[in-house]
Design an enzyme around this catalytic site. Structure first.
Site, PDB file in Angstrom:
ATOM      1  N   ASP A  57       0.804  -1.224   0.000  1.00 34.18           N
ATOM      2  CA  ASP A  57       0.000   0.000   0.000  1.00 34.18           C
ATOM      3  C   ASP A  57       0.835   1.271   0.000  1.00 34.18           C
ATOM      4  O   ASP A  57       0.287   2.368   0.154  1.00 34.18           O
ATOM      5  CB  ASP A  57      -0.937   0.011   1.215  1.00 34.18           C
ATOM      6  CG  ASP A  57      -2.088  -0.969   1.075  1.00 34.18           C
ATOM      7  OD1 ASP A  57      -2.393  -1.369  -0.067  1.00 34.18           O
ATOM      8  OD2 ASP A  57      -2.689  -1.339   2.099  1.00 34.18           O
ATOM      9  N   ARG A  82       0.260  -1.836   7.563  1.00 35.43           N
ATOM     10  CA  ARG A  82       0.830  -0.626   6.973  1.00 35.43           C
ATOM     11  C   ARG A  82       1.817   0.087   7.898  1.00 35.43           C
ATOM     12  O   ARG A  82       2.390   1.116   7.519  1.00 35.43           O
ATOM     13  CB  ARG A  82      -0.287   0.343   6.567  1.00 35.43           C
ATOM     14  CG  ARG A  82      -1.256  -0.201   5.540  1.00 35.43           C
ATOM     15  CD  ARG A  82      -2.099   0.912   4.922  1.00 35.43           C
ATOM     16  NE  ARG A  82      -1.274   1.819   4.133  1.00 35.43           N
ATOM     17  CZ  ARG A  82      -1.747   2.935   3.553  1.00 35.43           C
ATOM     18  NH1 ARG A  82      -3.023   3.251   3.691  1.00 35.43           N
ATOM     19  NH2 ARG A  82      -0.949   3.716   2.848  1.00 35.43           N
ATOM     20  N   ARG A 127     -10.137   5.459  11.117  1.00 31.41           N
ATOM     21  CA  ARG A 127      -8.683   5.308  11.160  1.00 31.41           C
ATOM     22  C   ARG A 127      -8.043   6.219  12.223  1.00 31.41           C
ATOM     23  O   ARG A 127      -7.506   5.742  13.202  1.00 31.41           O
ATOM     24  CB  ARG A 127      -8.077   5.590   9.779  1.00 31.41           C
ATOM     25  CG  ARG A 127      -8.516   4.600   8.683  1.00 31.41           C
ATOM     26  CD  ARG A 127      -7.978   3.202   8.908  1.00 31.41           C
ATOM     27  NE  ARG A 127      -8.339   2.286   7.846  1.00 31.41           N
ATOM     28  CZ  ARG A 127      -7.641   2.097   6.739  1.00 31.41           C
ATOM     29  NH1 ARG A 127      -6.543   2.774   6.530  1.00 31.41           N
ATOM     30  NH2 ARG A 127      -8.045   1.219   5.835  1.00 31.41           N
ATOM     31  N   HIS A 156     -11.478   7.194   5.014  1.00 29.93           N
ATOM     32  CA  HIS A 156     -10.603   8.346   5.206  1.00 29.93           C
ATOM     33  C   HIS A 156     -11.345   9.606   4.775  1.00 29.93           C
ATOM     34  O   HIS A 156     -12.169   9.574   3.853  1.00 29.93           O
ATOM     35  CB  HIS A 156      -9.338   8.227   4.344  1.00 29.93           C
ATOM     36  CG  HIS A 156      -8.221   7.464   4.967  1.00 29.93           C
ATOM     37  ND1 HIS A 156      -7.291   6.771   4.227  1.00 29.93           N
ATOM     38  CD2 HIS A 156      -7.844   7.293   6.263  1.00 29.93           C
ATOM     39  CE1 HIS A 156      -6.414   6.197   5.035  1.00 29.93           C
ATOM     40  NE2 HIS A 156      -6.733   6.492   6.271  1.00 29.93           N
ATOM     41  N   CYS A 250      -5.120   9.736  -2.801  1.00 32.76           N
ATOM     42  CA  CYS A 250      -4.423   8.724  -2.009  1.00 32.76           C
ATOM     43  C   CYS A 250      -2.995   8.518  -2.509  1.00 32.76           C
ATOM     44  O   CYS A 250      -2.100   8.223  -1.724  1.00 32.76           O
ATOM     45  CB  CYS A 250      -5.171   7.387  -2.048  1.00 32.76           C
ATOM     46  SG  CYS A 250      -6.640   7.328  -1.003  1.00 32.76           S
TER      47      CYS A 250
END
Length: 257
Positions: A57, A82, A127, A156, A250
């Site tokens: 990612d 991550r 998150r 997000h 992103c």
């Protein structure tokens, strides 16, 4: 930006990710490079973060930090898959000469911290830890406005709201709690309200330089609405990278000098 050399979907940490759906990495690389070339053609500079094997990612660089006036607030990721990305980002910025602050609380960079003029809009609910909002205000020296997200598809903040210029945003009201909706309507009474169909292709995961808005090619209604407002929509196809839950924003971390 970070090349998706190791991009794949081998775990699911958001509703867009389906490990049983094949990923065409060569196509992802081509789409990512088209995005990079789009920024260069618009006159922007693009610096590259080296991809790390085992971190699929990393292409989603927006999540790695928040940069205001050259100061870097590093990220701390919610999911262990991550976690190692945060150190890679901090090391890159330190090597580039930026002062870097390692956070105490979970924040996922520009995924949930969006700079609009002198204000930082701060997402939570999926998150980023709400305690990170005060931390961001203290580190970045900006007013931080908390906004709670409620739809897991828009995990997000940068999937539910797009910063168009220093006073203008586009957003999807249904992605927010009623209280957050009130805050946004009060602060941005002229905000562009996105059609749910455009949000559903991550149309709000867009990057604007104040005039040009780089957005997913599939968000045709939003592109038309932006043009009516005087912006110049620049469609790009990132459909392969959308399989990981990301779009243009992103894949892009803005380094504010």
């Amino acid at each position: 930006m970070c090349r998706p050399d190791h991009f794949e979907v081998r775990y699911a940490i958001n509703p867009w990710m389906h490990p049983d759906v094949p990923v065409d990495r060569e196509r992802a690389l081509a789409q990512w490079d088209a995005l990079r070339r789009t920024y260069l053609d618009l006159g922007h500079r693009v610096d590259l973060l080296d991809p790390v094997p085992g971190l699929p990612d990393m292409v989603y660089t927006a999540n790695g930090a928040t940069v205001v006036d050259g100061l870097v607030l590093g990220a701390r990721f919610r999911h262990p898959e991550r976690a190692a990305e945060a150190q890679a980002h901090r090391a890159w910025f330190a090597a580039a000469g930026h002062p870097v602050v390692e956070p105490e609380f979970v924040n996922e960079g520009e995924g949930d911290l969006l700079v609009v003029g002198d204000v930082v809009l701060a997402g939570c609910g999926f998150r980023t830890d709400p305690r990170a909002h005060a931390e961001a205000a203290a580190v970045l020296g900006r007013e931080v406005v908390a906004l709670e997200l409620v739809d897991p598809r828009y995990y997000h903040l940068d999937t539910a709201i797009a910063v168009l210029d220093e006073t203008t945003v586009a957003w999807l009201p249904a992605a927010f709690t009623p209280a957050a909706q009130e805050v946004l309507r009060a602060r941005f009474p002229d905000a562009l309200v996105a059609d749910p169909a455009d949000a559903a292709v991550l149309g709000l995961n867009a990057v604007s330089d104040g005039r040009h808005v780089v957005l997913p090619a599939q968000a045709v209604g939003l592109a038309a609405a932006l043009a009516e407002r005087g912006f110049v929509p620049v469609p790009v196809d990132l459909s392969e990278l959308r399989k990981g839950g990301g779009g243009p924003k992103c894949c892009t971390l803005e380094v504010r000098a």
